[in-house]
Design a protein around this motif. Sequence first.
Motif, short mmCIF file in Angstrom:
data_model
loop_
_atom_site.label_atom_id
_atom_site.label_comp_id
_atom_site.label_asym_id
_atom_site.label_seq_id
_atom_site.Cartn_x
_atom_site.Cartn_y
_atom_site.Cartn_z
N TYR A 7 9.09 -35.44 58.39
CA TYR A 7 8.87 -34.15 59.05
C TYR A 7 7.72 -34.25 60.04
CZ TYR A 7 11.50 -32.74 54.87
OH TYR A 7 12.44 -32.64 53.87
N LEU A 8 6.69 -35.03 59.71
CA LEU A 8 5.58 -35.20 60.63
C LEU A 8 6.01 -35.99 61.86
CD1 LEU A 8 2.41 -35.88 58.44
CD2 LEU A 8 3.08 -33.79 59.63
N THR A 11 7.79 -33.53 64.00
CA THR A 11 6.83 -32.60 64.60
C THR A 11 6.03 -33.26 65.71
OG1 THR A 11 6.61 -31.42 62.49
CG2 THR A 11 4.88 -31.08 64.11
N MET A 15 5.87 -32.24 69.66
CA MET A 15 4.61 -31.91 70.31
C MET A 15 4.49 -32.63 71.65
SD MET A 15 2.06 -32.03 66.98
CE MET A 15 0.54 -31.96 67.95
N GLY A 41 0.25 -35.41 69.41
CA GLY A 41 1.33 -35.94 68.58
C GLY A 41 1.27 -37.46 68.51
N LEU A 264 15.55 -31.69 59.49
CA LEU A 264 14.23 -32.21 59.83
C LEU A 264 14.15 -33.71 59.58
CD1 LEU A 264 11.59 -29.58 58.62
CD2 LEU A 264 12.06 -30.35 60.96
N SER A 271 13.10 -39.68 65.88
CA SER A 271 11.87 -39.40 66.63
C SER A 271 11.55 -40.49 67.65
CB SER A 271 10.70 -39.22 65.67
OG SER A 271 10.49 -40.37 64.88
#
Length: 342
Positions: A7-8, A11, A15, A41, A264, A271
């Motif tokens: 999740y980070l 996120t 960002m 981020g 997520l 990512s």
Amino acid sequence: MLESLQYLRATASLMVVVFHLGAPLERLGLQAPWPQSGASGVDIFFVLSGFLMLTTTYGRDGYTASFYYKRLVRIAPLYWILTTASLALLLLAPQLVKSGRAETWHIIASYLFLPARHPVLGSVEPLVVPGWTLNYEMFFYLLWGIVLQLPQALRVPAICTLLAALGLVGLILPHESAFVAFYTSTIMLEFCFGLLLGLWFLKGPAISRAWGYVFIVAGFVSLLTQGDVSPELRVIRWGIPAALVVGGALVLEKARPVRRIAPLALLGDASYSLYLVHGMVLSAVGQVFLRVPLAPPVSYLACGIVGVGAAIVAGLLVHLWIEKPLFTLMSRKRPARQTATP
């Protein structure tokens, strides 16, 4: 797999996307200052990287060759594909590239993960601009692979001492050379934050989950309420809050595994792809909106929604259709371990 870290990753990548959204909005005429805090981020990614390198190699001896191979397979193929696509666009349709120019050393350095000044922007960035962080990642991997030859207890002290020494040199003896300045940046100490968090997670005592939420909230509030920061202070003003965020997530995980939220988690998996392709997507969306007859502030809002949405979709598609199949294919054949792990 620690779900909170996925999740980070999601996120942190979003960002950075929002941070870079400021450029196309500015071309549309937005004059209000765009928040710079989204760039932090990257600092979350660096702390995560340090943590993951420690925890995935802890207790392994003779692992350097396999470690290098796995890192190269994970990072290089997709990056080289996108670098080649950027180069082809620059050579075949230079009129579409607003901030690019073909320069031999810059092109070579982009493929080799070496720092070089951008021929137009002047900053130390490769052809795929977000790839400047990968140059730091690859240098950290190089050093970590070397210290893996040391006894377990000496690895973290050795690499942290080296990175601190390099940062100290950069502060005391600033250099005009892009190469020297890059590798003496204090931002690399953020990898050390992750390494120390990894040691605590594996060997340290559990902490109340309440503190995990406190750390996460405090870290994000600190990151998102600060403006742009100087390179010298970044490790303090963004690096420490990023470590708080990651540390808070690890406090939650150590007390009780965090529940999986599929969308997520998927965005966390994607990512890396999202991080690499979002700049191209935002640039293309911005060019489209320059030709769309919409007046501000509707044009800003529409460009923002479409830009972020298109970047997410592109990141997911690149992950599912290119990154994941490539990684699966190249992971089938790995070099033999130097020595067997007990």
